[in-house]
Motif scaffolding. Structure first.
Motif, PDB file in Angstrom:
ATOM      1  N   LEU A 205       0.831  -1.278   0.043  1.00  0.00           N
ATOM      2  CA  LEU A 205       0.132   0.015   0.020  1.00  0.00           C
ATOM      3  C   LEU A 205       0.994   1.313  -0.082  1.00  0.00           C
ATOM      4  CD1 LEU A 205      -3.234  -0.422   0.119  1.00  0.00           C
ATOM      5  CD2 LEU A 205      -3.069   0.514   2.237  1.00  0.00           C
ATOM      6  N   ALA A 206       2.056   1.173   0.589  1.00  0.00           N
ATOM      7  CA  ALA A 206       2.864   2.137   0.988  1.00  0.00           C
ATOM      8  C   ALA A 206       3.438   2.589  -0.379  1.00  0.00           C
ATOM      9  CB  ALA A 206       4.002   2.340   2.080  1.00  0.00           C
ATOM     10  N   LEU A 207       3.946   1.511  -1.143  1.00  0.00           N
ATOM     11  CA  LEU A 207       4.776   1.547  -2.530  1.00  0.00           C
ATOM     12  C   LEU A 207       3.613   2.382  -3.429  1.00  0.00           C
ATOM     13  CD1 LEU A 207       7.171   0.589  -3.259  1.00  0.00           C
ATOM     14  CD2 LEU A 207       6.222  -1.221  -4.618  1.00  0.00           C
ATOM     15  N   LEU A 208       2.475   1.681  -3.509  1.00  0.00           N
ATOM     16  CA  LEU A 208       1.221   2.226  -4.320  1.00  0.00           C
ATOM     17  C   LEU A 208       1.090   3.911  -4.085  1.00  0.00           C
ATOM     18  CD1 LEU A 208      -0.826   1.448  -6.361  1.00  0.00           C
ATOM     19  CD2 LEU A 208      -2.417   1.109  -4.703  1.00  0.00           C
ATOM     20  N   ALA A 209       1.141   4.243  -2.935  1.00  0.00           N
ATOM     21  CA  ALA A 209       0.827   5.631  -2.324  1.00  0.00           C
ATOM     22  C   ALA A 209       2.190   6.147  -2.992  1.00  0.00           C
ATOM     23  CB  ALA A 209       0.713   5.561  -1.075  1.00  0.00           C
ATOM     24  N   VAL A 210       3.270   5.985  -2.941  1.00  0.00           N
ATOM     25  CA  VAL A 210       4.445   6.651  -3.454  1.00  0.00           C
ATOM     26  C   VAL A 210       4.271   6.915  -5.079  1.00  0.00           C
ATOM     27  CG1 VAL A 210       6.974   6.493  -3.587  1.00  0.00           C
ATOM     28  CG2 VAL A 210       5.957   6.087  -1.569  1.00  0.00           C
ATOM     29  N   VAL A 211       3.816   5.578  -5.492  1.00  0.00           N
ATOM     30  CA  VAL A 211       3.929   5.916  -7.131  1.00  0.00           C
ATOM     31  C   VAL A 211       2.812   6.756  -7.704  1.00  0.00           C
ATOM     32  CG1 VAL A 211       3.380   4.311  -9.111  1.00  0.00           C
ATOM     33  CG2 VAL A 211       4.826   3.598  -7.343  1.00  0.00           C
ATOM     34  N   VAL A 212       1.679   6.786  -6.786  1.00  0.00           N
ATOM     35  CA  VAL A 212       0.377   7.504  -7.285  1.00  0.00           C
ATOM     36  C   VAL A 212       1.064   8.980  -6.887  1.00  0.00           C
ATOM     37  CG1 VAL A 212      -1.748   8.195  -6.603  1.00  0.00           C
ATOM     38  CG2 VAL A 212      -1.377   5.556  -6.742  1.00  0.00           C
ATOM     39  N   LEU A 213       1.419   9.209  -5.936  1.00  0.00           N
ATOM     40  CA  LEU A 213       2.089  10.628  -5.468  1.00  0.00           C
ATOM     41  C   LEU A 213       2.936  11.045  -6.487  1.00  0.00           C
ATOM     42  CD1 LEU A 213       2.101  10.681  -1.673  1.00  0.00           C
ATOM     43  CD2 LEU A 213       0.669  11.967  -3.230  1.00  0.00           C
ATOM     44  N   ALA A 214       3.841  10.157  -6.869  1.00  0.00           N
ATOM     45  CA  ALA A 214       4.897  10.716  -7.745  1.00  0.00           C
ATOM     46  C   ALA A 214       4.487  10.979  -9.370  1.00  0.00           C
ATOM     47  CB  ALA A 214       6.113   9.538  -7.794  1.00  0.00           C
TER      48      ALA A 214
ATOM     49  N   TRP B 211       3.580  12.113 -19.949  1.00  0.00           N
ATOM     50  CA  TRP B 211       4.524  10.994 -20.101  1.00  0.00           C
ATOM     51  C   TRP B 211       5.339  10.639 -19.040  1.00  0.00           C
ATOM     52  CZ3 TRP B 211       4.166   7.201 -22.844  1.00  0.00           C
ATOM     53  CH2 TRP B 211       3.426   7.337 -24.293  1.00  0.00           C
ATOM     54  N   ALA B 212       5.660  11.483 -18.074  1.00  0.00           N
ATOM     55  CA  ALA B 212       6.497  11.263 -16.653  1.00  0.00           C
ATOM     56  C   ALA B 212       5.261  10.648 -16.043  1.00  0.00           C
ATOM     57  CB  ALA B 212       6.389  12.676 -16.102  1.00  0.00           C
ATOM     58  N   ALA B 213       4.250  10.610 -15.854  1.00  0.00           N
ATOM     59  CA  ALA B 213       3.203  10.187 -14.859  1.00  0.00           C
ATOM     60  C   ALA B 213       3.253   8.689 -15.599  1.00  0.00           C
ATOM     61  CB  ALA B 213       1.871  10.803 -15.077  1.00  0.00           C
ATOM     62  N   ILE B 214       2.938   8.628 -16.953  1.00  0.00           N
ATOM     63  CA  ILE B 214       2.941   7.191 -17.562  1.00  0.00           C
ATOM     64  C   ILE B 214       4.261   6.312 -17.143  1.00  0.00           C
ATOM     65  CG2 ILE B 214       2.926   5.899 -19.601  1.00  0.00           C
ATOM     66  CD1 ILE B 214       0.737   8.161 -20.611  1.00  0.00           C
ATOM     67  N   SER B 215       5.296   7.105 -17.455  1.00  0.00           N
ATOM     68  CA  SER B 215       6.534   6.361 -17.373  1.00  0.00           C
ATOM     69  C   SER B 215       6.860   5.768 -15.725  1.00  0.00           C
ATOM     70  CB  SER B 215       7.808   7.360 -17.796  1.00  0.00           C
ATOM     71  OG  SER B 215       7.488   7.752 -19.183  1.00  0.00           O
ATOM     72  N   ILE B 216       6.399   6.729 -15.092  1.00  0.00           N
ATOM     73  CA  ILE B 216       6.601   6.280 -13.604  1.00  0.00           C
ATOM     74  C   ILE B 216       5.773   5.046 -13.122  1.00  0.00           C
ATOM     75  CG2 ILE B 216       6.191   7.027 -11.069  1.00  0.00           C
ATOM     76  CD1 ILE B 216       6.988   9.734 -11.874  1.00  0.00           C
ATOM     77  N   ALA B 217       4.445   4.923 -13.708  1.00  0.00           N
ATOM     78  CA  ALA B 217       3.663   3.943 -13.415  1.00  0.00           C
ATOM     79  C   ALA B 217       4.232   2.841 -14.188  1.00  0.00           C
ATOM     80  CB  ALA B 217       2.280   4.132 -14.046  1.00  0.00           C
ATOM     81  N   ILE B 218       4.840   2.754 -15.337  1.00  0.00           N
ATOM     82  CA  ILE B 218       5.317   1.669 -16.020  1.00  0.00           C
ATOM     83  C   ILE B 218       6.409   1.137 -15.350  1.00  0.00           C
ATOM     84  CG2 ILE B 218       6.043   0.588 -18.239  1.00  0.00           C
ATOM     85  CD1 ILE B 218       4.274   2.081 -19.789  1.00  0.00           C
ATOM     86  N   LEU B 219       7.304   2.239 -14.861  1.00  0.00           N
ATOM     87  CA  LEU B 219       8.483   1.674 -14.136  1.00  0.00           C
ATOM     88  C   LEU B 219       8.297   0.884 -12.739  1.00  0.00           C
ATOM     89  CD1 LEU B 219      11.878   2.149 -13.707  1.00  0.00           C
ATOM     90  CD2 LEU B 219      10.922   4.111 -12.256  1.00  0.00           C
ATOM     91  N   ALA B 220       7.190   1.448 -12.056  1.00  0.00           N
ATOM     92  CA  ALA B 220       6.711   0.651 -10.803  1.00  0.00           C
ATOM     93  C   ALA B 220       6.140  -0.735 -11.215  1.00  0.00           C
ATOM     94  CB  ALA B 220       5.669   1.296 -10.125  1.00  0.00           C
TER      95      ALA B 220
END
Ligand SMILES: Nc1ncnc2c1ncn2[C@@H]1O[C@H](COP(=O)(O)OP(=O)(O)O)[C@@H](O)[C@H]1O
Ligand SMILES: [Mg+2]
Lengths: 249, 347
Positions: free
Chosen positions: B7-16, B154-163
């Motif tokens: 959950l914490a990881l998901l939060a970090v990714v969503v926030l980023a 693209w920054a948001a999409i890239s962060i999501a795919i990276l995660a």
């Protein structure tokens, strides 16, 4: 007859490492393989386990010819080996290695993709009960193997082989490099594996007290061939064995 | 992974990802450049850092991802184009990996180098698919009926795919195939003796690594909107190897650190050069300083920035806390019970 090796021969360059070696093992029997350094004992195990391809001879295991099979196929037939010198495998825990042992007879090919969403709790519980507890490794299951002592790493190697549910174990000097106490425990484990699972064992070993107290029968090897076979006392009494192996005149 | 950590990881990714929209264009550009490079670096890390197979062909694999995504994206495939790019690069990666089944070490490394050059050549001549030397224009990716064109998106999409990539690869390493990678990396003879089918395991490593690198290539294509042969040359492969070595092999965070380093440092040097009016001189020094960095890291910190940072963190926690927090580092784990003692109990 469980294992019947006949006329096994392999050479490296000019050196004939194993030369017309024959050996048989009954189900549930512990056979000791002894002989001086360089006699070809490890090479013999490598040939049976599929690591080397012998130039001549047959390796019959329960009616199947093992010669020519790859090592991973030999394990699938229920023949597992341990190593004379255990490698230090970085980043793997004791449990990881034992799981790999179990996987050696597990699913393959695309079926392995299912591992991605399959839990391992049931497997872990089973391995704890059948392998880790009996070998005294349960408390250190989560430790990286490279942090363990040599003796414990040998125990992990045996645990890994046992996790593949073998019917024949090929043990290459399981006691060498262990303390006297560790050695006695290892010997007790080997007997227990045989008693509990009716697993046949071929055991290469130098420590004669362990060989005498553990093996039902002993085969003596020198220069790649069998020079004697018999019970412990008979081996110790034979003048030829005493001369070649025990270094007597 | 425990539910709370997940959950914490998901939060970090969503926030980023959400935070990307607060960035300026240039900031967002830097974020997606690093994230996309890090995805490819993770793919190479899987192959080299975890499975022990070096490769100098990742530049060309990124190219295959970009061309595949470009063609299919232009044909209106949307997200499917990104997946197809992964599949295409995975297939190419396995083909490149076939020599690894027979060749070892240096010989294999040279075979991957040859593959890099062959693919670069193909990019130039297979004009129906690549538009040759002039390069292929790539239309913006269409997502939910809308073209994605801004750097922030693209920054948001890239962060999501990276995660997702990170999670997927970490999961892969906890399967038997993943564990087998580590054994093959350490010692192939031991791996065989353990009953591991080394050929099959290597093919899995090439396949998974190629897929991830291909996905990164698709993102490169969609963000640069152009795929041309010189974009996927040997220097891109070398950049990837630099990320691997500088960041740290066999550690996922190392790929992100390495990508950050290799992408951001040249940007910083560029800025510095422009400010001091010596831009040409500094950009000429770029390749050389990367080469030097690789050598320095190999000599003094083969496990890269990730290991360096971990040591630093441990040093800080030692100063800050009277008793260092327990961790699972080898130093602590080495204090095992005496071998005799443990086994005795069970017998
Ligand atoms: N891979 C190999 N290449 C060349 N020679 C080998 C190889 N494996 C074993 N030998 C040779 O075979 C002989 C037997 O070795 P080995 O089986 O290790 O003996 P033991 O285990 O009985 O001490 C030795 O002369 C050794 O040098
Ligand atoms: Mg030997």
């Amino acid at each position: 007859m469980a294992l019947q090796v006949t006329d096994l021969t392999i050479s490296f360059g000019g050196v004939v490492a194993v030369n017309g070696m024959s050996l048989s093992i009954e189900p549930g029997e512990i056979v000791g393989l002894i002989g001086p350094n360089g006699a070809g004992k490890t090479t013999f195990i490598n040939c049976v386990a599929g690591a080397y391809r012998p130039s001549r001879g047959t390796v019959q295991w329960k009616g199947t010819e093992l010669r020519g099979l790859a090592p991973h196929s030999v394990i699938r037939q229920g023949v597992a080996r341990t190593f004379q010198n255990v490698a230090s495998l970085h980043d793997l825990t004791v449990l990881d290695i034992v799981k790999l042992g179990a996987a050696a007879r597990g699913r393959r090919g695309l079926a392995a993709v299912a591992d991605l969403w399959r839990g391992e709790a049931a497997l872990e519980a089973e391995l704890h009960e059948t392998v880790l507890e009996p070998l005294g490794l349960a408390d250190i299951a989560a430790q990286p193997v490279q942090t363990l002592s040599y003796g414990l790493r040998k125990a992990v190697d045996l645990a890994r082989a046992m996790a593949s549910r073998p019917e024949l174990l090929l043990l290459d000097e399981p006691v060498a490099g262990l303390t006297v106490q560790e050695g006695q425990q290892m010997a007790a484990v080997i007997r227990e594996v045989r008693d509990r699972r009716r697993c046949a064992v071929l055991m290469v070993e130098h420590k004669m007290d362990v060989v005498m107290s553990t093996c039902d029968r002993i085969t003596v090897m020198a220069a790649g061939a069998r020079i004697f076979e018999g019970t412990g006392p008979a081996v110790q009494a034979d003048p030829e064995v005493r001369r070649v192996y025990l270094g007597e005149p | 992974m425990p539910a709370r950590r997940r959950l914490a990881l998901l939060a970090v990714v969503v926030l980023a990802a959400a935070g990307s929209f607060a960035l300026g264009r240039f900031g967002a550009y830097l974020v997606h450049s690093v994230a996309i490079a890090a995805i490819a670096a993770m793919g190479l890390n899987l192959l080299t850092g975890f499975a022990g197979q070096i490769s100098f062909a990742s530049g060309a694999l990124i190219g295959i991802g970009a061309y595949t995504a470009g063609n299919l994206g232009n044909a209106g495939w949307g997200l499917g184009a990104i997946l197809a790019a992964g599949v295409a690069a995975a297939v190419a990666s396995v083909v490149i990996g076939l020599p690894a089944l027979r060749l070892r070490g240096l010989y294999y490394a040279i075979a991957t180098l040859a593959a890099q050059f062959v693919l670069e050549y193909l990019f130039k001549i297979v004009e129906p698919l690549t538009k040759g030397i002039s390069g292929m224009n790539i239309a913006p990716l269409v997502l939910l009926g809308r073209p994605v064109a801004s750097d922030q998106a693209w920054a948001a999409i890239s962060i999501a795919i990276l995660a997702l990539t990170w999670l997927g690869l970490a999961r892969l390493m906890r399967t038997n195939v993943g564990r087998a990678f580590l054994v093959v990396r350490e010692n192939e003879l031991v791996a065989k003796g353990m009953g591991i089918d080394v050929v099959r395991v290597k093919l899995w490593a090439f396949l998974a690594s190629g897929f991830v690198i291909g996905v990164s290539g698709a993102l490169v294509g969609f963000t640069t909107r152009l795929a041309s042969p010189e974009g996927f040359g040997l220097s891109l492969s070398i950049d990837q190897v630099a990320m691997l070595i500088v960041g740290g092999q066999g550690v996922w965070a190392g790929s992100l650190l390495g990508a950050g380093f290799v992408v951001l440092i040249p940007e910083a040097i560029q800025r510095l050069g422009e400010a001091l009016h010596v831009a040409n001189l500094l950009s000429a020094m770029r390749e050389m300083s990367f080469g030097l960095l690789i050598v320095l890291f190999l000599l003094f910190e083969p496990r890269g920035l990730a290991a360096l940072l971990r040591r630093l963190a441990r040093g800080v926690s030692r100063i800050a806390l009277p008793h260092p927090v327990p961790d699972s580092s080898p130093v602590v784990a080495a204090r095992t019970p005496a071998p005799g003692g443990t086994r005795e109990k069970a017998l």
